[in-house]
Design an enzyme around this catalytic site. Structure first.
Site, PDB file in Angstrom:
ATOM      1  CE  LYS A   3      -6.110   1.501  -1.204  1.00  0.00           C
ATOM      2  NZ  LYS A   3      -5.709   2.913  -1.105  1.00  0.00           N
ATOM      3  CE1 TYR A  37      -3.011   3.052   0.564  1.00  0.00           C
ATOM      4  CE2 TYR A  37      -3.718   2.083   2.640  1.00  0.00           C
ATOM      5  CZ  TYR A  37      -3.834   3.064   1.681  1.00  0.00           C
ATOM      6  OH  TYR A  37      -4.769   4.069   1.839  1.00  0.00           O
ATOM      7  CB  SER A  55      -2.991   5.895  -2.205  1.00  0.00           C
ATOM      8  OG  SER A  55      -3.954   4.878  -2.296  1.00  0.00           O
TER       9      SER A  55
END
EC number: 4.1.3.3
Length: 231
Positions: free
Chosen positions: A173, A143, A175
């Site tokens: 992921k 992440y 972000s």
């Protein structure tokens, strides 16, 4: 739940953690939440205890209970439940990873530790490797959210050779608003069939053009379901 060999793609709901007015977790509404996602929005993949779910503001006990409730209420309704198990403490992160495996989660995700930060790629990978090893049968996702962690190691750099260190690594992921970094992640790893899940709602259209295979967010799912249906 779906087979763990199935690739995580398309829309993934970053679930909130419902709370009562007294600051206690409102477990009673999670079943309704599952039905809303599946029946009203057509979304069957979820990301639990992440940023939107305020996982790092919950105790380890609360995070375990939230994960258990999503697994219980989502059984035979959801396709994939990925549980974020990142923590500042390696031991806590490993405990949460083992718990995710025990309750039948479909994958785990981990952010970089952000108090005493890893200062280079090797240090970060060593941390991630130890967490992944606690749940060796589960797909592992990194992440990447540098705006909150303060860890500025580029995702493209991290992915270089990562499966040699973490055999269960399945994807990212992402972000962050650095589309150059995201594009390089995709371009340099196409043959590896990683899941490239984009997590900045405002830039999702650009990320899809660049090769994102899915999106994790709290956006208006119905408006994007057709757009992402072919991912």
């Amino acid at each position: 739940m779906a087979s763990r060999k199935k690739k995580l793609q398309g829309l993934v709901a970053a679930t909130i953690t419902p709370m009562t007015e007294h600051g206690e977790i409102n477990f009673s509404v999670i079943g309704q939440y599952v039905d809303y996602l599946v029946e009203e929005q057509g979304v069957k993949n979820i990301f639990v205890n992440g940023t939107t779910g305020e996982g790092l503001s919950l105790s380890v006990s609360e995070r375990r209970q939230v994960a258990e409730e999503w697994m219980t209420k989502g059984r035979n309704k959801l396709d994939q439940v990925v549980i974020h198990v990142g923590a500042l403490s390696l031991k806590e992160s490993q405990e949460l990873a083992r718990h995710a495996a025990e309750i039948g989660a479909d994958g785990i995700a981990v952010i970089a530790p952000f108090f005493l930060k890893p200062w280079n790629k090797d240090v970060l990978i060593n941390f991630l490797k130890e967490v992944a090893a606690a749940a060796p049968a589960l797909p592992f996702y990194y992440y990447h959210i540098p705006a909150l962690t303060g860890v500025k190691i580029r995702a493209e750099e991290l992915l270089d050779g990562i499966q040699e260190k973490i055999p269960t690594f399945q994807g990212l992921k992402f972000s962050d608003t650095d589309l150059l970094d995201f594009g390089q992640c995709v371009d340099q790893n196409r043959e590896r069939q990683f899941a490239f899940l984009f997590g900045v709602d405002e830039q999702l259209l650009s990320a899809l053009v660049m090769g994102a295979t899915g999106a994790v967010g709290s956006f208006a799912f119905r408006d994007l379901s057709t757009l992402c249906s072919n991912l």
